[in-house]
Enzyme design. Structure first.
Site, PDB file in Angstrom:
ATOM      1  N   GLY A  88       2.849   4.232   1.055  1.00  0.00           N
ATOM      2  CA  GLY A  88       3.091   4.503  -0.357  1.00  0.00           C
ATOM      3  C   GLY A  88       1.946   5.285  -0.970  1.00  0.00           C
ATOM      4  O   GLY A  88       2.155   6.210  -1.728  1.00  0.00           O
ATOM      5  N   PHE A  89       0.723   4.900  -0.624  1.00  0.00           N
ATOM      6  CA  PHE A  89      -0.482   5.558  -1.151  1.00  0.00           C
ATOM      7  C   PHE A  89      -0.479   5.609  -2.675  1.00  0.00           C
ATOM      8  O   PHE A  89      -1.016   6.537  -3.270  1.00  0.00           O
ATOM      9  CB  PHE A  89      -0.662   6.956  -0.555  1.00  0.00           C
ATOM     10  CG  PHE A  89      -0.655   6.975   0.941  1.00  0.00           C
ATOM     11  CD1 PHE A  89      -1.614   6.278   1.655  1.00  0.00           C
ATOM     12  CD2 PHE A  89       0.325   7.657   1.643  1.00  0.00           C
ATOM     13  CE1 PHE A  89      -1.592   6.264   3.045  1.00  0.00           C
ATOM     14  CE2 PHE A  89       0.353   7.651   3.028  1.00  0.00           C
ATOM     15  CZ  PHE A  89      -0.610   6.952   3.735  1.00  0.00           C
ATOM     16  N   ILE A 144       2.823  -2.705   3.002  1.00  0.00           N
ATOM     17  CA  ILE A 144       3.291  -1.307   3.005  1.00  0.00           C
ATOM     18  C   ILE A 144       2.889  -0.590   4.283  1.00  0.00           C
ATOM     19  O   ILE A 144       2.896   0.640   4.358  1.00  0.00           O
ATOM     20  CB  ILE A 144       2.776  -0.545   1.765  1.00  0.00           C
ATOM     21  CG1 ILE A 144       1.247  -0.591   1.670  1.00  0.00           C
ATOM     22  CG2 ILE A 144       3.394  -1.132   0.511  1.00  0.00           C
ATOM     23  CD1 ILE A 144       0.691   0.280   0.540  1.00  0.00           C
ATOM     24  N   THR A 180       0.017  -1.658   5.908  1.00  0.00           N
ATOM     25  CA  THR A 180      -1.420  -1.848   6.051  1.00  0.00           C
ATOM     26  C   THR A 180      -1.767  -2.958   7.031  1.00  0.00           C
ATOM     27  O   THR A 180      -2.865  -2.989   7.561  1.00  0.00           O
ATOM     28  CB  THR A 180      -2.014  -2.259   4.693  1.00  0.00           C
ATOM     29  OG1 THR A 180      -1.275  -3.406   4.234  1.00  0.00           O
ATOM     30  CG2 THR A 180      -1.877  -1.151   3.670  1.00  0.00           C
ATOM     31  N   ARG A 182     -16.315  -9.450   3.988  1.00  0.00           N
ATOM     32  CA  ARG A 182     -15.908  -9.779   5.351  1.00  0.00           C
ATOM     33  C   ARG A 182     -14.622  -9.026   5.709  1.00  0.00           C
ATOM     34  O   ARG A 182     -13.693  -8.954   4.909  1.00  0.00           O
ATOM     35  CB  ARG A 182     -15.689 -11.280   5.477  1.00  0.00           C
ATOM     36  CG  ARG A 182     -15.169 -11.696   6.838  1.00  0.00           C
ATOM     37  CD  ARG A 182     -14.945 -13.193   6.909  1.00  0.00           C
ATOM     38  NE  ARG A 182     -16.166 -13.898   7.241  1.00  0.00           N
ATOM     39  CZ  ARG A 182     -16.610 -14.981   6.604  1.00  0.00           C
ATOM     40  NH1 ARG A 182     -15.940 -15.454   5.585  1.00  0.00           N
ATOM     41  NH2 ARG A 182     -17.719 -15.562   6.987  1.00  0.00           N
ATOM     42  N   GLN A 226      -7.210   1.209   8.274  1.00  0.00           N
ATOM     43  CA  GLN A 226      -7.317   1.579   6.854  1.00  0.00           C
ATOM     44  C   GLN A 226      -8.476   2.552   6.619  1.00  0.00           C
ATOM     45  O   GLN A 226      -8.329   3.542   5.915  1.00  0.00           O
ATOM     46  CB  GLN A 226      -7.530   0.326   5.992  1.00  0.00           C
ATOM     47  CG  GLN A 226      -6.280  -0.487   5.807  1.00  0.00           C
ATOM     48  CD  GLN A 226      -5.192   0.304   5.111  1.00  0.00           C
ATOM     49  OE1 GLN A 226      -5.350   0.764   3.985  1.00  0.00           O
ATOM     50  NE2 GLN A 226      -4.087   0.518   5.788  1.00  0.00           N
ATOM     51  N   GLU A 250      -8.819   1.787  -0.097  1.00  0.00           N
ATOM     52  CA  GLU A 250      -9.027   3.103  -0.694  1.00  0.00           C
ATOM     53  C   GLU A 250     -10.382   3.727  -0.424  1.00  0.00           C
ATOM     54  O   GLU A 250     -10.537   4.947  -0.481  1.00  0.00           O
ATOM     55  CB  GLU A 250      -8.768   3.009  -2.209  1.00  0.00           C
ATOM     56  CG  GLU A 250      -7.278   2.998  -2.482  1.00  0.00           C
ATOM     57  CD  GLU A 250      -6.895   2.279  -3.761  1.00  0.00           C
ATOM     58  OE1 GLU A 250      -6.512   2.964  -4.707  1.00  0.00           O
ATOM     59  OE2 GLU A 250      -6.974   1.037  -3.797  1.00  0.00           O
TER      60      GLU A 250
END
Ligand code: FAD
Lengths: 707, 336
Positions: free
Chosen positions: A247-248, A476, A478, A595, A605, A672
């Site tokens: 989706g970003f 999504i 991840t 962590r 990611q 992100e």
């Protein structure tokens, strides 16, 4: 039913280990259904297909929608336009209030819908709808001279402008001043799975129920947005998103196509309606990142210590619905300086509605700020890492609170060691390898650590040591399903295999959006709260069927600290001295993010973020033709993202640490930060290679042709 | 749903007859270009004549009296042609041009004939909501004042600034390739250099072929200069992108003097551009960077650019110089 629970740090066992993705096999064998694939087993029986008719003018009024030949087309069931579509109970959200009035606000806006028995018939029907317009003049170009509107706040609810001290005086008195303008391009999120929605209306206990499968980053958000507009209570809208192909940010909120599907389905009560948005349509309907213009001024002493930082941003939004990218927000907290000023001004254009794209604000803002810092390092004759060391703040420059865990310099130290930074030539254009100029560059990365309100989780004993854990959050792609399983297992003190996790359904306890790198922190804390409360209430040997629903209470310490993650990005760039082609043979990110819950999914990611940052730095640009008002690069052949051949030696690592003030798992967010600073590191490396400074992205080969 | 007829003819002659008799018919090769056009709504044939299974898939040597050559059937897939031992050893620039194009999956599907006849990637041609003289004659050209990064700099007209996108065509035009065409009146041979046309006032026509003309093969002479040859493509990303500019070059040096040189450019015109003027300027001279730059400048004397494609002449100059100088270095290496 849900109680608030003060959490305590989790004893980690599965957390921190490489648990394979729990849904990996289902995905690679094609058995994991994505939104548009749901069939009879999920209640999607005998669906109709929807196609969108989009405006071919940027501004004006629809005067006629000729639907006759479309309706005559075999298979077409209905054509809806602004006169015939169901009325909405609320229509304040201009993006979502489609087909309520004849006004056209941007090119590509939905002006009619075609429902048909097959997708092909719907598509052809849409081609046969003839829309006529009264056309009005439009403005679709962002320029320095038209971006002067001051929004009340910037995304999500930050100050538009900030000011401290006397920037102008400090700049006037500075030994060294960098004053430059930096630009970033329009970018489209382009997740692999295009947006898609399936919707149907029926009744349950005498109440209308709208059911949906939606490719979404947050099912509860979709229900909360749609329900009042459709005149429903939130619990009358059920949204599910079991599998989502990325989706970003573009699936963070419902866009117009979701409303289109809900409205169309309302007219054919009982029959499900399917909509698969095309790649081309995504360039007009599902959000994008605004282009940005950053005017940056840095004033420093000869030793590189900053006296003043100014970052004035110009960017655009749609006149239809305001979205102000918080581009200067990282500049407010990144480096020490007594005098500072930031501002955001918009051009409100007759264009499609922009929205979130991975690291909104940080990504374009840190490109500008971190290239400016590189320029300052050159001006001061300092190593760019040393410059950052000299400008490390004691307290958060914005809030004046202590940072919870600011380890930016540790990230630089570790990165420098790994990357071999110490052997870097001080001057630009110093290294040639065959036909290639070779250089290296660095940049800082940062991203705020956020925990969203409104999350709860449920733990139920299944007997025999097994537990059902439920929360409405969405994975999504991840790895959320996997890390929530690990968190639940550790919080309950059982093996991951003893957890039956249910997610991505509004009938489960509420969860915030998979966005702002806040998902795992927010949902994981709720899962821990529910598990700890469950143990407190039901002990280690619970009867089958007992359950607890809980949300996590805020840590009282949290208000006193500034929570951010940090990182350093190192890039090597090669620029071909004849053709200007650019290659990035090495890219490394080192992060401090609390962590890491699962090194496998985390690595993906970070690396994904680095690739996306590289891609923004060198390739990604949506070209809007202002005469028409829409993006004319609207497929993946003309909108370039990094190809495999562009992604060479790329790696990410992270500092061993735990942030138990922030979450009981010790984690912050990681989704992100990988994209932040990366384009700047690449740009700085191309400067170091060639001695030519490029201040706008994407950086393309034509920038390096000297003659 | 829009329905269309699909026909799989048994012989090339049947294929030609089918298209000749049906004005709305189009040949279908690998379909990697045409099928996209059907989906985008920029081509709406009533009949697809699938020629991809005709037995036109041989790669063989020939000698027609004027010299030896390689005949490549129209249905030879791009990936097979690039991997063919004779192509790799005798015509390296052809292999390189093919491998610089599209993606592995597309090359497996794309045919030699279809590749040469693929249509422009101009974004306005591909967007039926905008004017485009090529797609809709008389509607205007959106590209001239619009997105211009890929626009032509040579041979464009006020009606069209589109570029031809094929890499293979650029390599083949440098090699004096002939196209074997089966038409309504039988077989004929057309020099590839004359197959594509400049847009002038009718951009809707990419080539000089009639609708029923079927490309059955291409014939590539195996002349002396072709062995020392290469293809250099400059693009925004390292793979899977169309050329900003590209250079196909072959070189023969005798004691440091240019005795044969072939230069063709991609990304600059509505046709694969054979730089004959630049070639002529170099023959008989020593190959220096200065000489190449002047020769290229001569070829580009009528080049017209706008802001967004102003980079193309310098990029071409530099890329052509780099490519030829590399070949010269290779030549010296080999003669040592
Ligand atoms: C994303 C993408 C990237 C690409 N990148 C590149 C690139 O970098 N470089 C490059 O060169 N190409 C590139 N291509 C284009 C690709 O090379 C062409 O699509 C392919 O070569 C066309 O061959 P085909 O057999 O599939 O043609 P088709 O799509 O079947 O046909 C193309 C045209 O040729 C006609 N035709 C086909 N066969 C014959 C015949 N025997 N006689 C007469 N007419 C015929 C058809 O009617 C049609 O008009 C790319 C394509 C895509 C989709």
């Amino acid at each position: 039913m849900s109680v608030e629970q003060q959490t305590t740090p989790v004893r980690v066992r599965s957390i921190g280990t490489h648990l394979d993705r729990v849904d990996g096999v289902a995905k690679v064998t094609g058995r994991a259904p994505y939104a548009v694939e749901h069939g009879e087993a999920d209640g999607v029986v005998d669906p109709l297909h929807l196609w969108l008719v989009q405006s071919t003018v940027a501004k004006g009024v629809v005067v006629d929608v000729d639907t006759e030949s479309a309706r005559d087309h075999p298979g077409v069931i209905a054509v809806l336009d602004h006169a015939s579509a169901p009325r909405l109970a609320e229509s304040d959200d201009g993006e979502l209030a489609i087909l309520q009035e004849p006004t056209v606000h941007f090119r590509g806006q939905i002006v009619a819908l075609v429902l048909a028995e097959t997708s092909e018939a719907a598509r052809e029907g849409a081609a046969l709808v003839n829309v006529s317009y009264d056309v009005e003049p439009h403005e679709a170009e962002l320029r320095e001279d038209n971006a002067s509107y001051r929004p009340d706040s910037v995304n999500p609810d930050m100050e538009t402008d900030t000011e401290e001290g006397d920037v102008d005086a400090a700049i006037a008195a500075a030994d060294i001043v960098v004053e430059q303008t930096y630009r970033t391009a329009y970018e489209h999120n382009n997740p692999l799975e295009p947006h898609a929605t399936v919707a149907w209306w029926d009744e349950e206990d005498g109440r209308e129920i709208l059911s949906m499968f939606d490719s979404s980053q947050g099912v509860h958000g979709v229900a909360q947005t749609l329900a009042p507009m459709l005149g429903l209570e939130v619990d009358q809208v059920r949204v599910r998103a079991p599998y989502v192909g990325g989706g970003f940010g573009s699936k963070g909120e419902a866009h117009a196509h979701v409303m289109a599907t809900a409205l169309a389905a309302r007219t054919v009560r009982g029959r499900p309606v399917k909509l698969a948005v095309t790649r081309q349509q995504m360039f007009a309907l599902t959000g994008y990142r605004t282009a940005t213009i950053s005017h940056v001024r840095l004033g420093a002493g000869a030793d590189g210590r900053l006296a003043a930082i100014e970052h004035r941003v110009q960017e655009q939004s749609s006149a239809l619905k305001e979205y102000a990218e918080q581009t200067a927000s990282p500049t407010r907290m990144m480096y020490a300086a007594p005098h500072r000023r930031t501002s955001h001004r918009l051009a409100l254009l007759d264009v499609a509605v922009p929205s979130w794209m991975r690291a909104p604000g940080e990504m374009p803002g840190m490109f500008a700020h971190e290239v400016a810092m590189d320029e300052l390092a050159v001006e001061c004759g300092l190593d760019p890492i040393e410059l950052r060391i000299r400008n490390e703040p004691e307290l958060d420059p914005e809030t004046k609170k202590p940072f919870n865990n600011r380890r930016l310099l540790d990230c630089f130290r570790r990165g420098a060691e790994r990357f071999g930074w110490s052997s870097r030539p001080a001057h630009a254009r110093a290294t040639q390898d065959g036909d290639w100029w070779v250089g290296t560059g660095v940049a800082s990365a940062t991203y705020p650590a956020m925990r969203m309100p409104g999350n709860a989780a449920r733990v139920r004993s299944l007997g025999a040591g097994r537990y059902a854990v439920a929360i409405g959050s969405v994975d999504i792609g991840t790895g959320a399903r996997t890390v929530l399983t690990q968190i639940a297992a550790d919080a309950l003190g059982v093996e991951p295999g003893a957890i039956d996790l249910a997610i991505a359904d509004t009938r489960l306890p509420p969860a915030s959006v998979a966005g702002g790198s806040s998902g795992t922190s927010s949902w994981g804390s709720a899962v821990v709260a529910a598990a700890q409360r469950f143990r407190a209430d039901h002990g280690e040997h619970p009867d089958p069927g007992v359950e607890t629903t809980a949300s996590a209470a805020d840590d009282p310490q949290a208000d006193e600290l500034a929570f951010h993650s940090f990182g350093s990005v190192f890039a090597e760039a090669r620029v071909h001295r004849w053709t200007g082609e650019i290659r990035v043979p090495r890219l490394l990110g080192v992060y401090s993010v609390g962590r890491v819950i699962n090194p496998t999914t985390a690595r993906s990611q970070f690396i994904g973020g680095l690739v996306m940052g590289l891609s923004a730095g060198l390739f990604e640009e949506s070209y809007r033709d202002a005469r028409f008002g829409h993006m004319v690069t609207q497929d993946l052949a003309s909108y370039h993202v990094a190809s495999h051949a562009d992604v060479l030696d790329i790696d990410a690592e992270w500092l061993e640490e735990s942030d138990e003030v922030f979450t009981p798992m010790g984690s912050r967010g990681i989704g992100e930060i990988g994209i932040v600073g990366t384009a700047a590191a690449v740009a700085n490396a191309t400067y170091h290679a060639t001695g030519m400074r490029v201040r706008s992205i994407p950086i393309t080969p034509d920038r390096f042709l000297e003659s | 749903m829009r329905t269309l007829e699909y026909l799989r003819p048994a012989t090339p002659a049947d294929a030609v007859r089918a298209v000749a008799e049906h004005p709305g018919a189009r040949y279908l090769g690998g379909g990697t270009n045409l099928v996209d056009h059907l989906k985008l709504g920029i081509a709406a044939p009533e009949l697809l004549v699938d020629v991809s299974r005709l037995p036109l898939d041989e790669v063989e040597t020939y000698d027609d009296g004027s010299g030896a050559g390689l005949r490549v059937g129209a249905n030879v897939r791009n990936s097979d042609l690039a991997a063919h031992p004779l192509v790799r050893s005798e015509l390296p620039l052809v292999a390189r041009a093919l491998l610089a194009g599209a993606s592995g999956q597309i090359r497996n599907q794309a045919t030699t004939g279809g590749n040469l006849l693929q249509r422009t990637r101009c974004v306005y041609f591909q967007d039926p909501t905008t004017p485009c003289n090529k797609r809709e004659p008389g509607s205007g050209c959106s590209a001239i004042e619009g997105y211009g990064r890929y626009n032509a700099i040579l041979g464009a007209s006020p009606d069209c600034v589109a570029t031809h996108p094929s890499d293979l065509a650029v390599a083949l035009v440098a090699l004096d390739t002939t196209v074997v065409v089966l038409g309504a009146d039988g077989e004929r041979r057309v020099p590839l250099e004359e197959l594509h046309r400049l847009p002038a006032d009718d951009p809707s026509r990419d080539t000089r072929l009639a609708p029923e003309d079927l490309v059955t093969a291409v014939e590539i002479p195996l002349a002396g200069a072709t062995k020392l040859s290469t293809y250099r493509k400059v693009r925004d990303r390292a793979s899977y992108a169309f050329a900003l500019v590209s250079v196909a070059a072959a070189l023969h040096l005798t004691e440091g003097i240019v005795t044969d040189v072939r230069i063709a450019w991609g990304g600059v015109a509505h046709v694969p551009w054979r730089a004959r003027r630049a070639e002529a300027a170099l023959i008989g001279h020593a190959l220096t960077e200065q000489a190449i730059r002047e020769a290229v400048g001569d070829e580009l004397r009528h080049a017209e650019t706008s802001e967004q494609n102003a980079y193309k002449p310098p990029m071409l100059r530099r890329t052509t110089a780099h490519t030829l100088l590399q070949l010269a270095a290779q030549s010296r290496e080999e003669s040592r």
